[in-house]
Design an enzyme around this catalytic site. Sequence first.
Site, PDB file in Angstrom:
ATOM      1  N   CYS A  12       0.839  -1.215   0.000  1.00  0.00           N
ATOM      2  CA  CYS A  12       0.000   0.000   0.000  1.00  0.00           C
ATOM      3  C   CYS A  12       0.871   1.260   0.000  1.00  0.00           C
ATOM      4  CB  CYS A  12      -0.995  -0.061   1.157  1.00  0.00           C
ATOM      5  SG  CYS A  12      -2.421   0.991   0.854  1.00  0.00           S
ATOM      6  N   GLU A  65      -0.988  -8.482   5.696  1.00  0.00           N
ATOM      7  CA  GLU A  65      -0.661  -8.591   7.129  1.00  0.00           C
ATOM      8  C   GLU A  65      -1.898  -8.480   8.016  1.00  0.00           C
ATOM      9  OE1 GLU A  65      -0.231  -6.057   5.213  1.00  0.00           O
ATOM     10  OE2 GLU A  65      -0.656  -4.191   6.286  1.00  0.00           O
ATOM     11  N   HIS A  97      -3.207  -5.346   1.821  1.00  0.00           N
ATOM     12  CA  HIS A  97      -2.587  -5.559   3.144  1.00  0.00           C
ATOM     13  C   HIS A  97      -2.694  -7.009   3.592  1.00  0.00           C
ATOM     14  CE1 HIS A  97      -2.229  -1.265   4.410  1.00  0.00           C
ATOM     15  NE2 HIS A  97      -3.230  -1.104   3.563  1.00  0.00           N
TER      16      HIS A  97
HETATM   17  N1  GLN Z   1      -3.408   6.408   0.887  1.00  0.00           N
HETATM   18  C1  GLN Z   1      -2.189   6.069   1.565  1.00  0.00           C
HETATM   19  C2  GLN Z   1      -0.995   6.786   0.952  1.00  0.00           C
HETATM   20  O1  GLN Z   1      -1.114   7.542   0.076  1.00  0.00           O
HETATM   21  C3  GLN Z   1      -1.928   4.586   1.563  1.00  0.00           C
HETATM   22  C4  GLN Z   1      -2.951   3.867   2.413  1.00  0.00           C
HETATM   23  C5  GLN Z   1      -2.434   2.632   3.078  1.00  0.00           C
HETATM   24  O2  GLN Z   1      -1.236   2.399   3.129  1.00  0.00           O
HETATM   25  N2  GLN Z   1      -3.335   1.891   3.654  1.00  0.00           N
HETATM   26  O3  GLN Z   1       0.102   6.568   1.364  1.00  0.00           O
END
Ligand code: GLN
Length: 201
Positions: free
Chosen positions: A81, A182, A180
Site C-alpha cells: 500500500c 498482514e 494488506h
Molecule cells: N493512501 C495512503 C498513501 O497515500 C496509503 C494507504 C495505506 O497504506 N493503507 O500513502
Amino acid sequence: MTAPVIGVLALQGDVREHVTALTGAGARAHPVRRPTELDAVDGLVIPGGESTTISKLVDIFEMREPIDKRIAAGLPVYGSCAGMIMLATEVLDGRPDQRGFDGIEMTVRRNAFGRQVDSFEAPVEISGVPGGPLHAVFIRAPWVERVGATVEVLGTVTDGPAAGRIVAVRRDNLLATSFHPELTGDLRLHAYFVDLVRTAT
Ligand code: GLN
C-alpha cells in the site's frame, strides 16, 4: 537453513502486523528505524500507512540514502500500500514533495479506488502464490496504471468496478502490493517474500 532477518521500516504505519506475519512465515523480523539497524537485515518491508508521512520521516531519520544504496545493491524489499507508493518511479495524485525510492518502474495512483470504496475486500490470484486467491484488503489503496518492461504483474482485481486493475507486481527482488496481507492472518504472501529473501541471500 537459518531464518533470514527481515526489517520492517518502523517510521509510521502498521509495523507490528508485518513483524507478526513475517515471524509466522519463518523469518526473524525486527522494526528498523536507523541506518545501523538497516545494515543488519537481509530484506525489508515498507508497511502500509501514509506515503507522504513516510517520505518525510525517511528524510528526518536519515534513512533515504541508506535505503537507496541497499536497493541498488539488490536488497529484497516488499512494499504494501503506502509501501508500494514508496517503491514506484512515478506517483499520480501524490503531494509534490513526496519522494520514493524509485525501485520499480511503474506509475501508481494514490487513493485510486475512490472515496465511495475507500476500503474494500476482494479475492486476488497472485502468480507464484499457490493455494487459490488471496483475500485482499484494500484501504485507501493505490493501483498500478503502467508498468515498465522489467516489471512482472503478479495480480489484478478480477471482479467489480476495479476489475483489471494491477494490484501486485515484482521487479527482481522488489515486490509490491496495493493491499494488506498482514491484516488477514493468511501468511502466504509473507512466505513468498521470505522465500525471495532466502533465495537472494
Ligand atoms: N493512501 C495512503 C498513501 O497515500 C496509503 C494507504 C495505506 O497504506 N493503507 O500513502
